[in-house]
Design a protein around this motif. Structure first.
Motif, short mmCIF file in Angstrom:
data_model
loop_
_atom_site.label_atom_id
_atom_site.label_comp_id
_atom_site.label_asym_id
_atom_site.label_seq_id
_atom_site.Cartn_x
_atom_site.Cartn_y
_atom_site.Cartn_z
N UNK A 53 -11.25 117.46 104.17
CA UNK A 53 -11.91 118.16 105.11
C UNK A 53 -11.42 118.59 106.24
N UNK A 54 -12.08 118.44 107.28
CA UNK A 54 -11.28 118.68 108.73
C UNK A 54 -10.66 117.60 109.46
N UNK A 55 -10.42 116.42 108.35
CA UNK A 55 -10.00 115.30 108.89
C UNK A 55 -8.52 114.95 108.60
N UNK A 56 -7.78 116.17 108.69
CA UNK A 56 -6.49 116.40 108.21
C UNK A 56 -5.49 116.20 109.23
N UNK A 57 -4.20 116.07 109.14
CA UNK A 57 -3.34 115.89 110.48
C UNK A 57 -3.24 117.27 110.99
N UNK A 58 -3.95 117.48 112.06
CA UNK A 58 -3.96 118.58 113.05
C UNK A 58 -4.39 117.85 114.42
N UNK A 59 -4.27 118.56 115.37
CA UNK A 59 -4.60 117.85 116.71
C UNK A 59 -5.90 118.65 117.30
N UNK A 60 -6.17 118.13 118.26
CA UNK A 60 -7.50 118.48 119.04
C UNK A 60 -7.26 119.95 119.24
N UNK A 61 -6.25 120.58 119.37
CA UNK A 61 -6.19 122.07 119.81
C UNK A 61 -6.18 122.83 118.37
N UNK A 62 -5.42 122.21 117.42
CA UNK A 62 -5.23 123.17 116.34
C UNK A 62 -6.39 122.99 115.31
N UNK A 63 -7.29 121.72 115.30
CA UNK A 63 -8.45 121.72 114.88
C UNK A 63 -9.42 123.00 114.93
N UNK A 64 -9.17 123.59 116.25
CA UNK A 64 -9.82 124.80 116.64
C UNK A 64 -9.76 125.90 115.73
N UNK A 65 -8.66 125.98 114.92
CA UNK A 65 -8.50 127.12 113.88
C UNK A 65 -8.44 126.43 112.45
N UNK A 66 -8.36 125.27 112.22
CA UNK A 66 -8.29 124.63 110.77
C UNK A 66 -9.58 124.12 110.56
N UNK A 67 -10.73 124.23 111.47
CA UNK A 67 -11.91 123.61 111.14
C UNK A 67 -12.83 124.66 110.34
N UNK A 68 -12.65 125.73 110.21
CA UNK A 68 -13.34 126.87 109.57
C UNK A 68 -13.71 126.31 107.91
N UNK A 69 -14.74 126.80 107.38
CA UNK A 69 -15.31 126.52 106.25
C UNK A 69 -14.14 126.81 105.09
N UNK A 70 -13.80 128.30 105.29
CA UNK A 70 -13.02 128.50 104.14
C UNK A 70 -11.40 127.67 104.06
N UNK A 71 -11.20 127.10 105.14
CA UNK A 71 -9.80 126.42 105.39
C UNK A 71 -10.23 124.97 104.84
N UNK A 72 -11.48 124.54 105.29
CA UNK A 72 -11.94 123.52 104.69
C UNK A 72 -11.88 123.21 102.97
N UNK A 73 -12.62 124.31 102.62
CA UNK A 73 -12.68 124.33 101.27
C UNK A 73 -11.23 124.44 100.40
N UNK A 74 -10.17 125.13 101.18
CA UNK A 74 -8.66 125.22 100.68
C UNK A 74 -8.04 123.72 100.65
#
Length: 417
Positions: A343-364
């Protein structure tokens, strides 16, 4: 009452796998503990809605929870909040690490507009608090028609209707009655700056504290609705929009509030590779229309680096980003060998979570996590080995491509967002 549409569609999508015996769906279960041996998870204990405990053993585990619930239970190394600039090298990172710097959540609701009705709800219990709540750094009371422009920082009006179409109703409108031949009611989702909840974090706090925050988030949303129904200035003169009504028939809940809060920021694994601002931001990659690629890409995404106000008082961060890829390395824990984030618990930072947290990305991410797990099981190896061995990484990429999952932008026209 009838199940909501999303739940019915999900059941239809999964039914063939349930019928074939490949999948069991167990609703209402929550992980409460985990047994580990060395660098592996042996079993996870769950508690169901009736407080009964169940233990499941498996060769591999995927954590697809909204807040990375399995990570602390299984002793997986993870990060909460904001990393320091010295740790990530990100231009917009804070000077020091701030574990309490977690984006606010929102308890959404679906609201319809019935021009001939009066659907004023009962005054919410916490209304007086939220009606006069003025967050630090915000230009006025949170419940109002005013907000900060996320890029410019100046105060702008955001009324319910009018304003040349820049209004709260059309901002999240999901039903437009003019597009239907029946007398369908206009409806929108309350997911606005005015009902963002950032009084406190729900990560790594006692359940009782998290429950208090969740209830307060509901109260904020209901208070915003009650204000709109009773006190808000109307675009056509007068005060209040009693025509607004909650739509439980669309949420599949008794009260018209969402089944769960919208969580923007999760616990995040310490990963073999961490995606940082400089990998995906437009400012860090001048002249490009796509972010620099990752040879181990397992998916794609595109969204601005969008951080809502945080639980420690930090304001918004809104940066232009480039269409990006999801590297396999951000799904690989630094140590644990049979658990991966999905889900959104991947290896991103507090900053890049801001663009990786969206639902289509989570599904991917979920699709990539499943492909990674299947390669691990088929070859009897850990995710770390798949990440190190190019041929095994290719196996994951080939599996995803066969499923129709895009892992590069290819010939797709792209631009900075």
């Amino acid at each position: 009452h009838r199940p909501d549409i999303a739940h019915r569609v999900l059941c239809e999508m999964l039914q063939q796998y349930v019928d074939s015996g490949l999948l069991e769906v167990r609703l209402g279960w929550r992980p409460v503990s985990a047994k580990t041996k060395g660098d592996s998870v042996v079993s996870v204990e769950f508690r169901d809605d009736r407080k009964k405990k169940h233990s499941l053993s498996a060769r591999f585990f995927l954590d697809a929870t909204e807040t990375g619930d399995l990570l602390p239970l299984a002793g997986v190394e993870y990060v909460v909040g904001a990393e320091s600039r010295s740790d990530t090298g990100e231009p917009h990172a804070t000077e020091d690490a701030e574990p309490d710097n977690v984006q606010g959540l929102t308890w959404c609701a679906i609201v319809g507009y019935d021009p001939d009705g009066d659907h004023t709800i009962a005054k919410p219990e916490q209304y007086e608090f939220w009606r006069h709540y003025h967050p630090e750094g915000w230009p006025c009371e949170l419940i109002s028609y005013r907000m900060l422009h996320v890029q410019r920082g100046d105060v702008i009006d955001f009324p319910l209707f009018g304003n040349n179409g820049f209004n709260l109703f059309t901002y999240r409108q999901i039903v437009d009655g003019t597009k239907h031949t029946d007398d369908r009611e206009d409806a929108m989702v309350m997911n606005w700056p005015m009902n963002d909840y950032y009084v406190g974090s729900v990560l790594d706090v006692p359940d009782s504290v998290a429950s208090e925050h969740f209830e307060a988030a509901k109260q904020l949303t209901l208070s915003m609705l009650y204000w709109l129904q009773t006190e808000a200035p109307r675009h056509d003169e007068g005060v209040g929009y009693p025509e607004l009504r909650l739509r439980p028939d669309l949420t599949g809940t008794p009260d018209g509030l969402a089944k769960a809060p919208y969580i923007r920021e999760s616990r995040r694994i310490r990963a073999a590779f961490t995606v940082c601002e400089q990998h995906v931001s437009a400012d860090s990659n001048p002249g490009l229309t796509v972010a620099p690629g990752f040879v181990d890409s397992v998916g794609i995404g595109a969204y601005r680096i969008d951080l809502h106000p945080s639980t420690n008082g930090r304001g918004t961060i809104d940066l232009s980003s480039l269409p990006f890829q999801i590297p396999l390395g951000c799904l690989v824990p630094v140590r644990v060998q049979n658990l991966v984030p999905a889900c959104k618990n991947i290896g991103v930072t507090h900053i890049t979570n801001g663009c990786y947290r969206l639902h289509p990305v989570e599904w991917n991410i979920g699709e990539a996590a499943a492909a990674l797990a299947s390669v691990c099981l088929r070859n009897n190896v850990a995710p770390q080995a798949v990440y190190r061995e190019q041929s095994l990484t290719w196996d994951v990429q080939i599996a995803l491509s066969k499923l129709g999952v895009m892992i590069t932008w290819g010939d797709v026209e792209t631009r900075a967002l």
